[in-house]
Scaffold this active site. Sequence first.
Site, PDB file in Angstrom:
ATOM      1  N   HIS A  19     -60.118 -89.875   1.588  1.00 49.87           N
ATOM      2  CA  HIS A  19     -59.376 -88.713   1.069  1.00 49.87           C
ATOM      3  C   HIS A  19     -59.887 -87.477   1.797  1.00 49.87           C
ATOM      4  O   HIS A  19     -61.102 -87.214   1.800  1.00 49.87           O
ATOM      5  CB  HIS A  19     -59.624 -88.542  -0.428  1.00 49.87           C
ATOM      6  CG  HIS A  19     -59.201 -89.719  -1.255  1.00 49.87           C
ATOM      7  ND1 HIS A  19     -57.927 -89.862  -1.741  1.00 49.87           N
ATOM      8  CD2 HIS A  19     -59.874 -90.822  -1.664  1.00 49.87           C
ATOM      9  CE1 HIS A  19     -57.837 -90.989  -2.432  1.00 49.87           C
ATOM     10  NE2 HIS A  19     -59.010 -91.591  -2.402  1.00 49.87           N
ATOM     11  N   HIS A  67     -60.914 -78.011  -4.023  1.00 47.78           N
ATOM     12  CA  HIS A  67     -59.554 -77.492  -3.805  1.00 47.78           C
ATOM     13  C   HIS A  67     -59.514 -75.965  -3.819  1.00 47.78           C
ATOM     14  O   HIS A  67     -58.708 -75.353  -3.130  1.00 47.78           O
ATOM     15  CB  HIS A  67     -58.583 -78.074  -4.844  1.00 47.78           C
ATOM     16  CG  HIS A  67     -58.233 -79.506  -4.555  1.00 47.78           C
ATOM     17  ND1 HIS A  67     -57.724 -80.361  -5.503  1.00 47.78           N
ATOM     18  CD2 HIS A  67     -58.318 -80.249  -3.420  1.00 47.78           C
ATOM     19  CE1 HIS A  67     -57.510 -81.549  -4.970  1.00 47.78           C
ATOM     20  NE2 HIS A  67     -57.858 -81.507  -3.699  1.00 47.78           N
ATOM     21  N   SER A  99     -54.177 -87.554   2.083  1.00 46.31           N
ATOM     22  CA  SER A  99     -54.377 -86.295   1.373  1.00 46.31           C
ATOM     23  C   SER A  99     -53.137 -85.931   0.568  1.00 46.31           C
ATOM     24  O   SER A  99     -52.012 -86.268   0.950  1.00 46.31           O
ATOM     25  CB  SER A  99     -54.700 -85.170   2.359  1.00 46.31           C
ATOM     26  OG  SER A  99     -55.202 -84.053   1.664  1.00 46.31           O
ATOM     27  N   THR A 100     -53.368 -85.242  -0.541  1.00 45.42           N
ATOM     28  CA  THR A 100     -52.284 -84.819  -1.430  1.00 45.42           C
ATOM     29  C   THR A 100     -51.771 -83.460  -0.977  1.00 45.42           C
ATOM     30  O   THR A 100     -52.527 -82.483  -1.013  1.00 45.42           O
ATOM     31  CB  THR A 100     -52.829 -84.652  -2.877  1.00 45.42           C
ATOM     32  OG1 THR A 100     -53.830 -85.638  -3.114  1.00 45.42           O
ATOM     33  CG2 THR A 100     -51.727 -84.747  -3.890  1.00 45.42           C
ATOM     34  N   ARG A 102     -50.529 -79.915  -1.117  1.00 47.05           N
ATOM     35  CA  ARG A 102     -50.666 -78.941  -2.211  1.00 47.05           C
ATOM     36  C   ARG A 102     -49.967 -77.657  -1.839  1.00 47.05           C
ATOM     37  O   ARG A 102     -49.956 -77.278  -0.670  1.00 47.05           O
ATOM     38  CB  ARG A 102     -52.144 -78.616  -2.404  1.00 47.05           C
ATOM     39  CG  ARG A 102     -52.750 -79.177  -3.677  1.00 47.05           C
ATOM     40  CD  ARG A 102     -54.208 -78.816  -3.803  1.00 47.05           C
ATOM     41  NE  ARG A 102     -55.002 -79.079  -2.638  1.00 47.05           N
ATOM     42  CZ  ARG A 102     -55.808 -78.187  -2.076  1.00 47.05           C
ATOM     43  NH1 ARG A 102     -55.914 -76.968  -2.578  1.00 47.05           N
ATOM     44  NH2 ARG A 102     -56.513 -78.495  -0.999  1.00 47.05           N
ATOM     45  N   ASP A 141     -50.499 -87.789  -6.247  1.00 41.06           N
ATOM     46  CA  ASP A 141     -51.476 -87.669  -7.328  1.00 41.06           C
ATOM     47  C   ASP A 141     -50.785 -88.099  -8.608  1.00 41.06           C
ATOM     48  O   ASP A 141     -49.837 -87.442  -9.066  1.00 41.06           O
ATOM     49  CB  ASP A 141     -51.956 -86.210  -7.415  1.00 41.06           C
ATOM     50  CG  ASP A 141     -53.066 -86.046  -8.440  1.00 41.06           C
ATOM     51  OD1 ASP A 141     -53.126 -86.857  -9.395  1.00 41.06           O
ATOM     52  OD2 ASP A 141     -53.872 -85.109  -8.293  1.00 41.06           O
ATOM     53  N   GLU A 204     -58.812 -99.426 -10.825  1.00 47.57           N
ATOM     54  CA  GLU A 204     -60.088 -98.762 -10.521  1.00 47.57           C
ATOM     55  C   GLU A 204     -60.946 -98.730 -11.796  1.00 47.57           C
ATOM     56  O   GLU A 204     -62.170 -98.723 -11.735  1.00 47.57           O
ATOM     57  CB  GLU A 204     -59.815 -97.336 -10.013  1.00 47.57           C
ATOM     58  CG  GLU A 204     -61.033 -96.626  -9.472  1.00 47.57           C
ATOM     59  CD  GLU A 204     -60.711 -95.239  -8.895  1.00 47.57           C
ATOM     60  OE1 GLU A 204     -59.526 -94.850  -8.887  1.00 47.57           O
ATOM     61  OE2 GLU A 204     -61.655 -94.563  -8.457  1.00 47.57           O
TER      62      GLU A 204
END
Length: 353
Positions: A19, A67, A99-100, A102, A141, A204
């Site tokens: 990530h 973040h 990666s998310t 944003r 996410d 997980e």
Amino acid sequence: MDDNAEFYKDLPKVELHAHLNGSVSVQTMEKLIRRKPHLNIEHSMTAIGKGQRRTLDECFEVFKVIHKLVDTEEDVLMVATDVIKEFAADNVKYLELRSTPREENHTGLTKKSYIETVIEAIRQCKTEGVDIDVRFLVAIDRRNGAEVAMETVKLAEEFMLSSGGLVVGIDLSGDPTVGHGRCLLPALQRARNCGLKLSLHMSEVPSQLEESELLLNLPPDRIGHGTCLHPEMGGSQSLVDRAVKGRIPLEICLTSNVKGQTVQSYSQHHFRYWYQLGHPCVICTDDKGVFCTDLSQEYQLAASAFGLRPDAVWTLSERAVDCIFAGDEVKQQLRQKWTELKPGLLQGAELQV
Ligand SMILES: CNc1ncnc2c1ncn2[C@@H]1O[C@H](COP(=O)(O)O)[C@@H](O)[C@H]1O
Ligand SMILES: [Zn+2]
């Protein structure tokens, strides 16, 4: 660390589960903190040091802090460039970063410009001749729900078509205790149908049995963690059987699981079970910055926890090539690289055992 550390460093490696914002090193973090002194963030808030443990909840708090530090195009470009160069310096020859995307209203960062910036970083590293092939997985996410997931897939689709093969797939991640995979299925199905590969964080934590069954129906191309697929960990034999039958590779992140306390110790890690089955397992870092590790160290930990000799470690890294999302041509190039490097590296290592 034993004195064989050099072998793990020199070993050519493939990183498939990293990530972006979890991979930020101390050095880059210092640059970010200097850029934003008003945030009063200290480095101890962005990493989990040696011997420390956190709950998974606490780990997700750490990402929130990071973040805040990475909220402009400039930050994303620096972070992505540094992370790529650090993996290359660790002898990672092929990297799939995830990666998310944003958006940050106060800086003008948009989801689109976020992805463009990561792609720009990949291109810049290539132009500079950094010896690593990098691809990008756009992350969903799970906390953000169905609508955002669909929007993310559409963006990923656009970039898959326009990035010259750099965007290759979708990652599903985020706090596993929040939300349910059920509502994300339409987005994931769409991704699959348009040719994006799927790497999904699955099982997980315990109690995700129903969700894991639904996700396995897709099916995913790779499984992130899969810690609790096994019946003894709260999963079921049918989940294990389906992963085995589909030979769906598992991305194994030892330090992440131990520091995040979803696994009690290295020796009790589920890698042992799957590896002994002969199931495809790929050693990965997850968040090398947050968990203070690198891929060489993860290979070394696997070797010492599970008694792997250098030839077995070599095979583990070589087999990872089979699990990458880039096409056959890239796989062939990587296999060629491994073949060229093998004699020099293995002879030396065997002598030291
Ligand atoms: C420790 N185990 C984990 N389980 C689930 N998701 C994780 C994760 N570690 C990281 N992430 C996901 O990656 C994001 C940070 O990188 P990016 O901002 O996307 O680059 C986190 O916010 C979370 O969504
Ligand atoms: Zn992960």
